[in-house]
Design a protein around this motif. Structure first.
Motif, PDB file in Angstrom:
ATOM      1  N   GLU A 125      41.223  28.921  36.951  1.00 50.58           N
ATOM      2  CA  GLU A 125      40.674  29.261  38.389  1.00 50.58           C
ATOM      3  C   GLU A 125      41.162  30.522  38.888  1.00 50.58           C
ATOM      4  O   GLU A 125      40.622  31.205  39.857  1.00 50.58           O
ATOM      5  CB  GLU A 125      40.954  28.005  39.313  1.00 50.58           C
ATOM      6  CG  GLU A 125      40.510  26.820  38.725  1.00 50.58           C
ATOM      7  CD  GLU A 125      39.166  26.723  39.073  1.00 50.58           C
ATOM      8  OE1 GLU A 125      38.502  27.444  39.772  1.00 50.58           O
ATOM      9  OE2 GLU A 125      38.405  26.030  38.237  1.00 50.58           O
ATOM     10  N   SER A 126      42.060  31.256  38.443  1.00 49.15           N
ATOM     11  CA  SER A 126      42.690  32.583  39.173  1.00 49.15           C
ATOM     12  C   SER A 126      41.559  33.553  39.198  1.00 49.15           C
ATOM     13  O   SER A 126      40.608  33.668  37.859  1.00 49.15           O
ATOM     14  CB  SER A 126      43.743  33.070  38.433  1.00 49.15           C
ATOM     15  OG  SER A 126      43.941  34.263  38.490  1.00 49.15           O
ATOM     16  N   CYS A 127      41.543  34.139  40.281  1.00 48.53           N
ATOM     17  CA  CYS A 127      39.991  34.944  40.334  1.00 48.53           C
ATOM     18  C   CYS A 127      40.347  36.106  39.342  1.00 48.53           C
ATOM     19  O   CYS A 127      39.348  36.925  39.101  1.00 48.53           O
ATOM     20  CB  CYS A 127      39.931  35.416  41.742  1.00 48.53           C
ATOM     21  SG  CYS A 127      40.791  36.735  42.337  1.00 48.53           S
ATOM     22  N   GLY A 128      41.508  36.474  39.184  1.00 49.29           N
ATOM     23  CA  GLY A 128      41.693  37.776  37.994  1.00 49.29           C
ATOM     24  C   GLY A 128      41.857  38.933  38.793  1.00 49.29           C
ATOM     25  O   GLY A 128      41.632  40.001  37.957  1.00 49.29           O
ATOM     26  N   LYS A 129      41.955  39.043  40.072  1.00 49.66           N
ATOM     27  CA  LYS A 129      41.769  40.211  40.731  1.00 49.66           C
ATOM     28  C   LYS A 129      42.845  41.067  40.634  1.00 49.66           C
ATOM     29  O   LYS A 129      43.183  42.518  40.382  1.00 49.66           O
ATOM     30  CB  LYS A 129      41.493  40.126  42.188  1.00 49.66           C
ATOM     31  CG  LYS A 129      41.379  41.496  42.948  1.00 49.66           C
ATOM     32  CD  LYS A 129      41.066  41.059  44.474  1.00 49.66           C
ATOM     33  CE  LYS A 129      40.919  42.320  45.153  1.00 49.66           C
ATOM     34  NZ  LYS A 129      40.416  41.960  46.649  1.00 49.66           N
ATOM     35  N   CYS A 130      44.172  40.244  40.715  1.00 48.99           N
ATOM     36  CA  CYS A 130      45.637  41.012  40.656  1.00 48.99           C
ATOM     37  C   CYS A 130      46.139  40.931  39.280  1.00 48.99           C
ATOM     38  O   CYS A 130      46.392  39.746  38.779  1.00 48.99           O
ATOM     39  CB  CYS A 130      46.530  40.890  41.973  1.00 48.99           C
ATOM     40  SG  CYS A 130      46.992  39.301  42.129  1.00 48.99           S
ATOM     41  N   THR A 131      46.973  41.906  39.048  1.00 49.60           N
ATOM     42  CA  THR A 131      47.750  41.731  37.512  1.00 49.60           C
ATOM     43  C   THR A 131      48.764  40.746  37.394  1.00 49.60           C
ATOM     44  O   THR A 131      48.375  40.067  36.375  1.00 49.60           O
ATOM     45  CB  THR A 131      48.474  43.157  37.411  1.00 49.60           C
ATOM     46  OG1 THR A 131      47.563  44.391  37.930  1.00 49.60           O
ATOM     47  CG2 THR A 131      48.925  43.431  35.881  1.00 49.60           C
ATOM     48  N   PRO A 132      49.543  40.544  38.393  1.00 56.64           N
ATOM     49  CA  PRO A 132      50.568  39.613  38.095  1.00 56.64           C
ATOM     50  C   PRO A 132      50.243  38.164  37.895  1.00 56.64           C
ATOM     51  O   PRO A 132      50.457  37.416  36.933  1.00 56.64           O
ATOM     52  CB  PRO A 132      51.538  39.565  39.343  1.00 56.64           C
ATOM     53  CG  PRO A 132      51.297  40.691  39.986  1.00 56.64           C
ATOM     54  CD  PRO A 132      49.731  41.084  39.724  1.00 56.64           C
ATOM     55  N   CYS A 133      49.250  37.804  38.748  1.00 55.39           N
ATOM     56  CA  CYS A 133      48.452  36.417  38.541  1.00 55.39           C
ATOM     57  C   CYS A 133      47.698  36.199  37.364  1.00 55.39           C
ATOM     58  O   CYS A 133      47.810  35.216  36.421  1.00 55.39           O
ATOM     59  CB  CYS A 133      47.587  35.908  39.868  1.00 55.39           C
ATOM     60  SG  CYS A 133      46.722  34.533  39.763  1.00 55.39           S
ATOM     61  N   ARG A 134      46.896  37.339  37.019  1.00 54.50           N
ATOM     62  CA  ARG A 134      45.664  37.202  35.981  1.00 54.50           C
ATOM     63  C   ARG A 134      46.417  37.194  34.555  1.00 54.50           C
ATOM     64  O   ARG A 134      46.473  36.342  33.827  1.00 54.50           O
ATOM     65  CB  ARG A 134      44.958  38.412  35.987  1.00 54.50           C
ATOM     66  CG  ARG A 134      43.910  38.709  34.952  1.00 54.50           C
ATOM     67  CD  ARG A 134      42.971  39.851  34.890  1.00 54.50           C
ATOM     68  NE  ARG A 134      43.732  41.000  34.703  1.00 54.50           N
ATOM     69  CZ  ARG A 134      43.971  41.932  35.573  1.00 54.50           C
ATOM     70  NH1 ARG A 134      43.236  41.953  36.635  1.00 54.50           N
ATOM     71  NH2 ARG A 134      44.782  43.206  35.393  1.00 54.50           N
ATOM     72  N   ALA A 176      54.745  39.316  43.783  1.00 53.30           N
ATOM     73  CA  ALA A 176      53.866  40.455  44.028  1.00 53.30           C
ATOM     74  C   ALA A 176      52.194  40.055  43.902  1.00 53.30           C
ATOM     75  O   ALA A 176      51.413  40.925  43.916  1.00 53.30           O
ATOM     76  CB  ALA A 176      54.090  41.346  42.801  1.00 53.30           C
ATOM     77  N   SER A 177      51.908  38.803  43.567  1.00 60.02           N
ATOM     78  CA  SER A 177      50.317  38.519  43.717  1.00 60.02           C
ATOM     79  C   SER A 177      49.921  38.534  44.973  1.00 60.02           C
ATOM     80  O   SER A 177      50.483  38.645  45.905  1.00 60.02           O
ATOM     81  CB  SER A 177      50.215  36.852  43.258  1.00 60.02           C
ATOM     82  OG  SER A 177      50.561  36.698  41.884  1.00 60.02           O
ATOM     83  N   ILE A 178      48.559  38.828  45.013  1.00 55.59           N
ATOM     84  CA  ILE A 178      47.773  38.893  46.258  1.00 55.59           C
ATOM     85  C   ILE A 178      47.893  37.684  47.165  1.00 55.59           C
ATOM     86  O   ILE A 178      48.421  37.799  48.416  1.00 55.59           O
ATOM     87  CB  ILE A 178      46.373  39.378  46.076  1.00 55.59           C
ATOM     88  CG1 ILE A 178      46.033  40.692  45.592  1.00 55.59           C
ATOM     89  CG2 ILE A 178      45.539  39.224  47.105  1.00 55.59           C
ATOM     90  CD1 ILE A 178      44.911  41.422  45.273  1.00 55.59           C
ATOM     91  N   CYS A 179      47.634  36.656  46.564  1.00 57.14           N
ATOM     92  CA  CYS A 179      47.410  35.188  47.183  1.00 57.14           C
ATOM     93  C   CYS A 179      48.172  34.165  46.823  1.00 57.14           C
ATOM     94  O   CYS A 179      48.716  34.232  45.747  1.00 57.14           O
ATOM     95  CB  CYS A 179      45.988  34.913  47.288  1.00 57.14           C
ATOM     96  SG  CYS A 179      45.182  34.025  45.877  1.00 57.14           S
ATOM     97  N   GLY A 180      48.094  33.186  47.695  1.00 58.43           N
ATOM     98  CA  GLY A 180      48.743  32.033  47.467  1.00 58.43           C
ATOM     99  C   GLY A 180      48.399  31.227  46.024  1.00 58.43           C
ATOM    100  O   GLY A 180      49.329  30.913  45.547  1.00 58.43           O
ATOM    101  N   LEU A 181      47.614  31.639  45.348  1.00 56.41           N
ATOM    102  CA  LEU A 181      47.377  30.936  44.111  1.00 56.41           C
ATOM    103  C   LEU A 181      48.456  31.377  42.955  1.00 56.41           C
ATOM    104  O   LEU A 181      49.072  30.931  42.405  1.00 56.41           O
ATOM    105  CB  LEU A 181      45.746  31.200  43.421  1.00 56.41           C
ATOM    106  CG  LEU A 181      45.501  30.477  42.255  1.00 56.41           C
ATOM    107  CD1 LEU A 181      44.007  30.019  42.245  1.00 56.41           C
ATOM    108  CD2 LEU A 181      46.019  31.027  40.883  1.00 56.41           C
ATOM    109  N   GLY A 182      48.324  32.875  43.021  1.00 58.52           N
ATOM    110  CA  GLY A 182      49.323  33.555  42.125  1.00 58.52           C
ATOM    111  C   GLY A 182      50.776  33.221  42.391  1.00 58.52           C
ATOM    112  O   GLY A 182      51.726  33.001  41.829  1.00 58.52           O
ATOM    113  N   LYS A 183      51.020  33.335  43.683  1.00 60.03           N
ATOM    114  CA  LYS A 183      52.280  33.134  44.585  1.00 60.03           C
ATOM    115  C   LYS A 183      52.718  31.657  44.051  1.00 60.03           C
ATOM    116  O   LYS A 183      54.185  31.526  43.636  1.00 60.03           O
ATOM    117  CB  LYS A 183      52.437  33.350  45.988  1.00 60.03           C
ATOM    118  CG  LYS A 183      52.214  34.873  46.224  1.00 60.03           C
ATOM    119  CD  LYS A 183      52.400  34.910  47.791  1.00 60.03           C
ATOM    120  CE  LYS A 183      51.833  36.235  48.311  1.00 60.03           C
ATOM    121  NZ  LYS A 183      52.917  37.473  47.905  1.00 60.03           N
TER     122      LYS A 183
HETATM  123  S1  SF4 Z   1      46.946  35.827  43.087  1.00 56.82           S
HETATM  124 FE1  SF4 Z   1      44.798  35.291  44.338  1.00 56.82          FE
HETATM  125  S2  SF4 Z   1      44.022  37.156  44.057  1.00 56.82           S
HETATM  126 FE2  SF4 Z   1      45.385  37.512  42.641  1.00 56.82          FE
HETATM  127  S3  SF4 Z   1      44.370  37.197  40.819  1.00 56.82           S
HETATM  128 FE3  SF4 Z   1      45.487  35.249  41.595  1.00 56.82          FE
HETATM  129  S4  SF4 Z   1      43.898  34.310  42.723  1.00 56.82           S
HETATM  130 FE4  SF4 Z   1      43.012  36.344  42.435  1.00 56.82          FE
END
Ligand code: SF4
Ligand SMILES: Cc1cc2nc3c(=O)[nH]c(=O)nc-3n(C[C@H](O)[C@H](O)[C@H](O)COP(=O)(O)O)c2cc1C
Ligand code: SF4
Ligand code: SF4
Ligand code: SF4
Ligand code: FES
Ligand code: FES
Lengths: 617, 252
Positions: free
Chosen positions: A473-482, A518-525
């Motif tokens: 489900e991660s959108c894959g936009k930012c490196t740490p989360c993806r 360092a992730s953009i949003c709460g999903l990665g965090k």
């Molecule tokens: S932290 Fe949020 S913005 Fe970054 S890849 Fe994950 S879902 Fe996308």
């Protein structure tokens, strides 16, 4: 339904409505909530309709299909008012008996009532059942009372009284003061103080301003927001209109995930009713205030529940989050100041305005006020929706309301907060549940998911399950989360396959630190929570996988060893027929043997053997 | 909706000057300018991968992270979109920041082991090898989104976009087919830090995103100017006759 031109008009209408209604009129409330509907609510309701007609009771007895009654494990539930007799597992065939016995004779149908699993004690009345006793419904209060398609039902219970008060007796500032003083915090995840959010938006200079209700509810298995949207749609609207008045918004949107067609239908109907009656539209209740609400249907991805992704998706762009600031209150929908709150947050608002900030602030703990709805699922006996005051302990929720674990299994952990919540072990069962306490043990409130796990769960496998979900489900936009999720999944798979090392555990910990920071949003965090919490509280289980190549809970297939017990094996060859790789050999009617080199650990032999001769270790 | 954070290019429109501290030094900078630009203007270097001064920042790579706030309530934010505010306390090279940057580079090094730029940047941060796994040793794209933003913001045609979520995210044309919107300008390939986007020019034909574009020679000197299609696109936008564009810059 008239268009209310003045408060006197509304007051008079409500008075007549209540006068017309007989509080002692027998009512049959068939639950058509998310849990019961797929189990046949409509058929049950149809059967009741038919039986009532047949018995000439159609005029005297009121039949309603309403929202979730809470104890969904007993689907389909039927509630008989005014006695509040609650029946469970009702089928269309039971309708005749209930009409005959209960409605005509005033008798309880014993075989359809609640029975305590441990004491075998039966209980017919809602107030006697432990599941309901420990609750304090505010948001869910009207769900088993009203017909969600009837504005009259909502009005009869005091609906739109808070709106009248907010529009005609309070200044916008006073509304925000009240919400601030109530201590209400967002119920959608972050727990941000709602009043403060409104204040920032009210102070923003840009115009126009928008209101959004977040009904995306992407957590698998969660359905509290759906239950409210379907079962009490006007409460959500009323909350939003009050919020709009407070911040000075002229337009509102409800973002509903596209898997919720019934919620969309109910909300659409409610919006139409509210428009016709003058609660929405121009010059609401002659206050000079204009506001309207539209429904926006979600794109279906979990990440679209994140506020900035949700806004992008509403604007027709890809549903990807963006870094904040600016926060939506500064630059939200179409770049304009926007207040976005969760369904449950909105549904609390009319109650706070009606009953007062002090009343609300009197419920809950120091920093978490009011109640919280949880969707209690997993290995407990009584699954369903519960609403409890903040500060209720996990033990109360799992054991008193949930009725303990199924088959009296041993408690292992409870995961709160949806897929990115942490797993809380038994040592914290007496933890009073609120935003801060959950965070202190490595989990989150999230939107109120609560999954109970017994000892048959392997926590490495559990972590892998949630990481896999988040990875998809991660959108894959930012490196740490993806890249982080991809590698967490890989590392967990290594452990599950017996190839893990202790260095990898340390690497996972290190990686989680960066993802959280360092992730953009709460999903990665917050994706790190299921990993970090299980690594912290169930470290021995990880080490057993790594050092001994064993899965103590016998879940991780690659680490299991299948053997045939020569004592019990009858030589029926059922396993031999099932084995896809021909790993089992032996003479007919003699004990069989499994070649460990060939075995691919599919488990088919275990399931095939009727004599329990196949053993797992 | 893309939030455009103020940048050098929009210097005049920036807010009033405010005081903030970066690495203990008090400095003055226009409010709302990105922290990245503020830091760089004052001599504090911050590494970036997805930042470009002519494009709105979207915060993909997370290399530009800095630590803001005062101990113990500090926070990691990406400096390319974070606005300069009065009283902000910023650290561009704290241990937490460096660790995050190293981790980001280590992850990218595993993703694109052959990308020169990543190798160099990682080495500059003391990362020579990655402990993470490589899916495709030939992968070069770091999903920084520079190409997509260039095509959308500078070229103005949005011929390419980011497709999919984490497991199969990639830059692609709509429906993975030859993009009808692409004008063959090559800007995306030019801006890409890792030369990912295949781009060839042979015998008067430019090939990009699977499409062939006929190149227009200059009416005066005969050198190729740009794809004919691109010049027609300009003509359409400006309303000038397309022939006006058939003379190259040098001969005009
Ligand atoms: S932290 Fe949020 S913005 Fe970054 S890849 Fe994950 S879902 Fe996308
Ligand atoms: C990945 C992700 C998914 C989210 N999903 C939801 C959701 O389904 N419903 C919701 O109300 N909030 C969700 N949120 C939280 C929202 O971003 C936002 O904080 C919330 O809607 C604000 O409302 P509140 O203050 O009333 O909680 C999600 C956040 C993240 C990071
Ligand atoms: S587990 Fe599967 S492969 Fe192994 S012996 Fe049994 S049936 Fe055959
Ligand atoms: S193709 Fe190049 S510019 Fe585009 S996202 Fe990949 S690395 Fe960045
Ligand atoms: S070459 Fe095509 S895709 Fe690339 S920037 Fe130009 S128009 Fe966009
Ligand atoms: S849906 Fe019927 S009780 Fe919950
Ligand atoms: S440069 Fe800021 S996130 Fe990439």
């Amino acid at each position: 339904m008239p268009k209310f031109e003045s408060i006197d008009h509304l007051r008079e209408y409500r008075r007549q409505l209540i006068a017309k209604r007989d509080p002692n009129q027998p009512q049959v409330l068939v639950c058509a909530g998310p849990g019961c509907l797929p189990m046949g609510s409509e058929e049950v309701a149809a059967a009741f309709r038919e039986e009532l007609e047949k018995n000439g009771l159609a005029a005297q007895v009121l039949l309603k299909e309403c929202g979730c009654h809470g104890l969904c494990a007993g689907a389909v539930r039927v509630l008989i008012r005014p006695q509040e007799i609650t029946y469970q597992h009702v089928t269309p065939e039971d309708a005749a008996e209930i009409v005959e016995q209960t409605l005509k004779e005033g008798q309880v149908v014993d075989r359809l009532i609640y029975e305590d699993l441990h004491t075998q004690e039966k209980a017919a009345y809602k107030g006697e059942i432990p599941f309901f006793k420990g609750q304090m419904p505010i948001v869910l209060r009207k769900l088993d009372v009203i017909d969600p398609t009837s504005l009259d039902d909502y009005l009869a219970l005091g609906g739109y009284r808070a709106l009248r008060k907010a529009l005609l007796e309070m200044k916008p500032d006073e509304i925000i003061d009240a919400i601030e003083k109530s201590g209400l915090r967002g119920r959608g995840g972050g727990g941000f103080p709602t009043g403060r959010k409104w204040r920032i938006c009210q102070d923003a200079l840009d115009e126009p301003k928008f209101i959004i209700c977040n009904g995306d509810e992407g957590d698998p298995g969660a359905f509290m927001d759906r239950a409210v949207m379907e079962g009490d749609p006007h409460a959500v609207l009323e909350g939003m209109i009050i919020g709009a008045r407070a911040i000075g918004a002229s337009k509102g949107y409800i973002y509903v995930r596209h898997e919720y067609p019934l919620a969309v239908g109910r909300l659409q109907l409610a919006i139409q009713q509210a428009q016709e009656s003058g609660f929405l539209g121009k010059n609401i209740l002659r206050s000079g205030f204009d506001f309207d609400i539209k429904i926006s249907r979600g794109a279906g991805a979990f990440v679209c529940g994140e506020e900035t992704a949700l806004i992008h998706s509403m604007e027709g762009f890809i549903g990807e989050p963006r870094p904040r600031p600016p926060y939506p209150v500064q630059a939200g929908l179409f770049g304009k100041p926007t207040v976005i709150n969760n369904v449950e947050t909105w549904a609390n608002v009319p109650e706070i305005i009606n009953l007062g900030a002090d009343w609300y602030a009197g419920i809950g703990t120091e920093n978490s006020k009011g109640t919280k709805v949880f969707s209690l699922v997993g290995a407990v006996n009584q699954t369903g929706l519960v609403e409890v005051p903040m500060g209720t302990t996990l033990r109360q929720i799992v054991y008193d309301l949930g009725g303990g674990l199924r088959q009296d299994r041993e408690f292992k952990a409870v995961q709160t907060g949806g897929p990115s919540g942490g797993c809380i072990p038994g040592q914290f069962l007496d933890l009073p549940v609120d935003y801060d306490s959950l965070q202190s043990v490595g989990s989150i409130m999230g939107s109120g998911g609560m999954i109970v796990m017994d000892t048959s769960s392997c926590m490495v496998d559990v972590a892998r399950y949630f990481i896999n979900f988040l990875y998809q489900e991660s959108c894959g936009k930012c490196t740490p989360c993806r890249e982080g999720l991809k590698n967490l999944l890989f590392l967990l798979d290594e452990i599950i396959h017996g190839r893990g090392t202790e260095e990898q555990l340390a690497l996972m910990e290190e990686l989680c630190g960066t993802m959280a920071a360092a992730s953009i949003c709460g999903l990665g965090k917050s994706a790190v929570n299921p990993v970090l919490s299980t690594m912290k509280y169930f470290r021995e289980e990880y080490l057993a996988h790594i050092r001994e190549k064993k899965c103590p809970a016998l879940v991780c297939r690659p680490l299991l060893k299948y053997t045939v017990d020569p004592e019990t094996c009858t030589g029926c060859l059922a396993c031999v027929r099932e084995c896809p790789v021909g790993a089992i050999s032996g003479k007919k009617k003699m004990a069989q043997e499994i070649d460990q080199e060939l075995c691919v650990k599919c488990g088919l032999c275990y399931e095939a053997c009727q004599f329990d001769a196949v053993k797992i270790e | 909706m893309v939030w455009k954070i103020s940048d050098e290019t929009a210097y005049d429109t920036l807010g009033e000057e405010v005081h903030l501290t970066i690495n203990g030094v008090t400095i003055r900078a226009p409010q709302d300018q990105s922290l990245l630009v503020t830091a760089r203007q004052n001599g504090f270097e911050i590494p970036t991968l997805c930042y470009h001064r002519d494009l709105p920042s979207e915060g993909h790579c997370r290399l530009c992270v800095v630590e803001i706030g005062e101990h113990p309530r500090t926070q990691i934010v990406n400096s390319c979109t974070y606005p300069t505010q009065a009283g902000l306390v910023v650290q561009t090279h704290s241990e937490t920041v460096l660790q995050a940057r190293r981790m980001v580079l280590e992850l990218l090094l595993a993703r694109t082991p052959k990308a020169k730029l990543i190798q160099e940047m990682a080495a500059a941060h003391g990362v020579y090898e990655s402990r993470f796994k490589t899916d495709d040793p030939e992968e070069l794209c770091i999903l920084c989104g520079l190409c997509v933003r260039t095509c959308r913001e500078v070229v103005g045609v949005s011929a390419i976009s980011m497709k999919g979520r984490t497991p199969d995210k990639q830059v692609a044309t709509p429906f993975m087919e030859k993009s009808s919107a692409c004008i063959g300008c090559g800007s995306c390939a030019f801006v890409c830090p890792n030369n990912v986007i295949p781009y060839t020019e042979k015998e008067g034909i430019r090939t990009i995103w699977g499409r062939d574009f006929e190149l227009q020679p200059c009416n005066v000197c005969g050198n190729y100017i740009a794809p004919k299609y691109q010049l027609e696109h300009w003509a359409k936008i400006t309303g000038d006759p397309v022939e006006n564009f058939f003379v190259c810059k040098d001969c005009r």
